[in-house]
Scaffold this active site. Structure first.
Site, PDB file in Angstrom:
ATOM      1  N   GLU A  90       0.822  -1.224   0.000  1.00 55.16           N
ATOM      2  CA  GLU A  90       0.000   0.000   0.000  1.00 55.16           C
ATOM      3  C   GLU A  90       0.854   1.272   0.000  1.00 55.16           C
ATOM      4  O   GLU A  90       0.454   2.295  -0.574  1.00 55.16           O
ATOM      5  CB  GLU A  90      -0.886   0.037   1.253  1.00 55.16           C
ATOM      6  CG  GLU A  90      -1.603   1.366   1.424  1.00 55.16           C
ATOM      7  CD  GLU A  90      -2.440   1.463   2.681  1.00 55.16           C
ATOM      8  OE1 GLU A  90      -1.908   1.215   3.778  1.00 55.16           O
ATOM      9  OE2 GLU A  90      -3.607   1.806   2.569  1.00 55.16           O
ATOM     10  N   ASP A  91       2.010   1.194   0.647  1.00 57.71           N
ATOM     11  CA  ASP A  91       2.805   2.414   0.803  1.00 57.71           C
ATOM     12  C   ASP A  91       3.515   2.857  -0.465  1.00 57.71           C
ATOM     13  O   ASP A  91       4.046   3.964  -0.527  1.00 57.71           O
ATOM     14  CB  ASP A  91       3.821   2.215   1.941  1.00 57.71           C
ATOM     15  CG  ASP A  91       3.106   2.071   3.271  1.00 57.71           C
ATOM     16  OD1 ASP A  91       2.154   2.833   3.502  1.00 57.71           O
ATOM     17  OD2 ASP A  91       3.487   1.190   4.060  1.00 57.71           O
ATOM     18  N   ARG A 120      12.834   1.615   2.205  1.00 57.66           N
ATOM     19  CA  ARG A 120      11.682   1.141   1.442  1.00 57.66           C
ATOM     20  C   ARG A 120      11.603   1.731   0.030  1.00 57.66           C
ATOM     21  O   ARG A 120      10.728   1.370  -0.744  1.00 57.66           O
ATOM     22  CB  ARG A 120      10.387   1.440   2.217  1.00 57.66           C
ATOM     23  CG  ARG A 120      10.361   0.817   3.614  1.00 57.66           C
ATOM     24  CD  ARG A 120       8.963   0.719   4.168  1.00 57.66           C
ATOM     25  NE  ARG A 120       8.101  -0.018   3.252  1.00 57.66           N
ATOM     26  CZ  ARG A 120       6.781  -0.084   3.355  1.00 57.66           C
ATOM     27  NH1 ARG A 120       6.184   0.518   4.357  1.00 57.66           N
ATOM     28  NH2 ARG A 120       6.065  -0.750   2.473  1.00 57.66           N
ATOM     29  N   ARG A 176       6.421  10.218   7.869  1.00 54.55           N
ATOM     30  CA  ARG A 176       6.729   9.532   6.598  1.00 54.55           C
ATOM     31  C   ARG A 176       6.424  10.370   5.352  1.00 54.55           C
ATOM     32  O   ARG A 176       7.070  10.207   4.323  1.00 54.55           O
ATOM     33  CB  ARG A 176       5.960   8.215   6.509  1.00 54.55           C
ATOM     34  CG  ARG A 176       6.378   7.164   7.525  1.00 54.55           C
ATOM     35  CD  ARG A 176       7.710   6.550   7.160  1.00 54.55           C
ATOM     36  NE  ARG A 176       8.154   5.591   8.157  1.00 54.55           N
ATOM     37  CZ  ARG A 176       7.890   4.285   8.124  1.00 54.55           C
ATOM     38  NH1 ARG A 176       7.194   3.784   7.137  1.00 54.55           N
ATOM     39  NH2 ARG A 176       8.335   3.494   9.070  1.00 54.55           N
ATOM     40  N   HIS A 201       0.746   5.794  10.466  1.00 57.06           N
ATOM     41  CA  HIS A 201       0.193   6.442   9.269  1.00 57.06           C
ATOM     42  C   HIS A 201      -1.181   7.030   9.559  1.00 57.06           C
ATOM     43  O   HIS A 201      -1.859   6.615  10.507  1.00 57.06           O
ATOM     44  CB  HIS A 201       0.022   5.409   8.140  1.00 57.06           C
ATOM     45  CG  HIS A 201       1.297   4.965   7.503  1.00 57.06           C
ATOM     46  ND1 HIS A 201       1.692   3.650   7.436  1.00 57.06           N
ATOM     47  CD2 HIS A 201       2.276   5.678   6.876  1.00 57.06           C
ATOM     48  CE1 HIS A 201       2.845   3.563   6.795  1.00 57.06           C
ATOM     49  NE2 HIS A 201       3.224   4.776   6.443  1.00 57.06           N
ATOM     50  N   CYS A 243      -2.579  -2.149   4.495  1.00 57.44           N
ATOM     51  CA  CYS A 243      -1.194  -2.051   3.979  1.00 57.44           C
ATOM     52  C   CYS A 243      -0.777  -3.165   3.038  1.00 57.44           C
ATOM     53  O   CYS A 243       0.178  -2.997   2.298  1.00 57.44           O
ATOM     54  CB  CYS A 243      -0.161  -2.081   5.091  1.00 57.44           C
ATOM     55  SG  CYS A 243      -0.718  -1.839   6.699  1.00 57.44           S
TER      56      CYS A 243
HETATM   57  C1  CIR Z   1       6.940   0.387   8.047  1.00 56.18           C
HETATM   58  O1  CIR Z   1       7.280   0.890   9.107  1.00 56.18           O
HETATM   59  O2  CIR Z   1       7.032   1.001   6.981  1.00 56.18           O
HETATM   60  C2  CIR Z   1       6.428  -1.041   8.053  1.00 56.18           C
HETATM   61  N1  CIR Z   1       7.082  -1.775   9.067  1.00 56.18           N
HETATM   62  C3  CIR Z   1       4.933  -1.058   8.258  1.00 56.18           C
HETATM   63  C4  CIR Z   1       4.170  -0.398   7.151  1.00 56.18           C
HETATM   64  C5  CIR Z   1       2.696  -0.482   7.321  1.00 56.18           C
HETATM   65  N2  CIR Z   1       2.042   0.179   6.249  1.00 56.18           N
HETATM   66  C6  CIR Z   1       0.879   0.795   6.327  1.00 56.18           C
HETATM   67  O3  CIR Z   1       0.297   0.887   7.402  1.00 56.18           O
HETATM   68  N3  CIR Z   1       0.402   1.354   5.248  1.00 56.18           N
END
Ligand code: CIR
Length: 252
Positions: A65-66, A85, A130, A160, A247
């Protein structure tokens, strides 16, 4: 039929980014089996599953998702806030490009898809750790031709924006008011999570079904009382990596 893009859990998930919770060992195989159940819930909700190739070098790669924000007219590839990432986006762009015209967030902008909540033509962006103002500004530019308005909002004590608020359908939001101020989402209606379940605001609506964590039974009861059809999934192992239901997929 909607397509849900997913990526298998990396065997290196134990080295994931962590912000608000303490590091505990993560059983990658258990996480992978929960992830497969999640994919089955997406299929049950009516999605075709498109599994990206494994990317063992990215501990957080399962949290697709990110890496992008998908609209009917365009998909915007993000530049994730966590440096570890940033390499995740290329393989997602290669697939998303088959479905949508693409735009790309460039440095110094940062944006995580988890910080973007779309309600009609309003696109709420949680700016903070972020995602930054430059990322939000570039998103606004990419969306301008299609009549969307980007609205900057704030969330705190969580990773988030969508840890604190997600959309249930129409203009109804599921919210943890301790983590984000409902006053920022003018014109929306709210269902607040049970105060005992701060992580309960992350729900994934796909067609007429709500993919929802088994770990939030009190809020689930509230949702069922409102008539939502719940597809419950246990993502407790992925939660140790700060992951939740939105996510782990990009629904196109
Ligand atoms: C992070 O910190 O980027 C990952 N461990 C978790 C990401 C979760 N993503 C989201 O909630 N969209």
């Amino acid at each position: 039929m909607p397509v849900a893009i997913t990526r298998p859990v990396s065997p290196s998930i134990g080295r994931c980014e962590l912000t608000h919770i303490a590091r505990e060992p993560i059983d990658a195989e258990h996480a992978a089996s929960q992830h497969r159940q999640y994919e089955m819930a997406l299929a049950e909700a009516g999605c075709e599953i498109f599994r990206l190739p494994e990317a063992p070098e990215f501990p957080d790669g399962v949290f697709v998702e990110d890496t992008a924000v998908v609209f009917d007219e365009i998909a915007v590839m993000t530049r994730p806030g966590a440096e570890s990432r940033r390499g995740e986006t290329g393989s997602v762009a290669a697939v998303l490009g088959n479905y949508r015209q693409l735009a790309h967030i460039q440095a110094p902008g940062t944006l995580d898809g988890g910080d973007v909540l779309t309600v009609g033509r309003r696109v709420f962006v949680g700016v903070g750790r972020r995602s930054n103002a430059s990322g939000a500004g570039q998103l606004q530019e990419a969306l301008q031709p299609f009549g969307y308005e980007v609205v900057l909002v704030e969330a705190h004590d969580c990773l988030h924006l969508k840890s604190a608020v997600t959309r249930l359908g129409g203009t109804t939001l599921l919210i943890n008011p301790d983590w984000t101020d409902p006053g920022q989402f003018a014109g929306c209606e709210f269902l607040s999570v049970d105060p005992m379940e701060p992580f309960a605001a992350n729900a994934l609506m796909v067609r007429d079904a709500l993919i929802y964590p088994t770990t939030c039974p009190r809020t689930r009861k509230l949702l069922e009382g409102r008539g939502y059809k719940i597809l419950a999934v246990d993502l407790s192992e992925l939660a140790r990596a700060e992951g939740a239901v939105t996510c782990c997929s990009l629904v196109v």
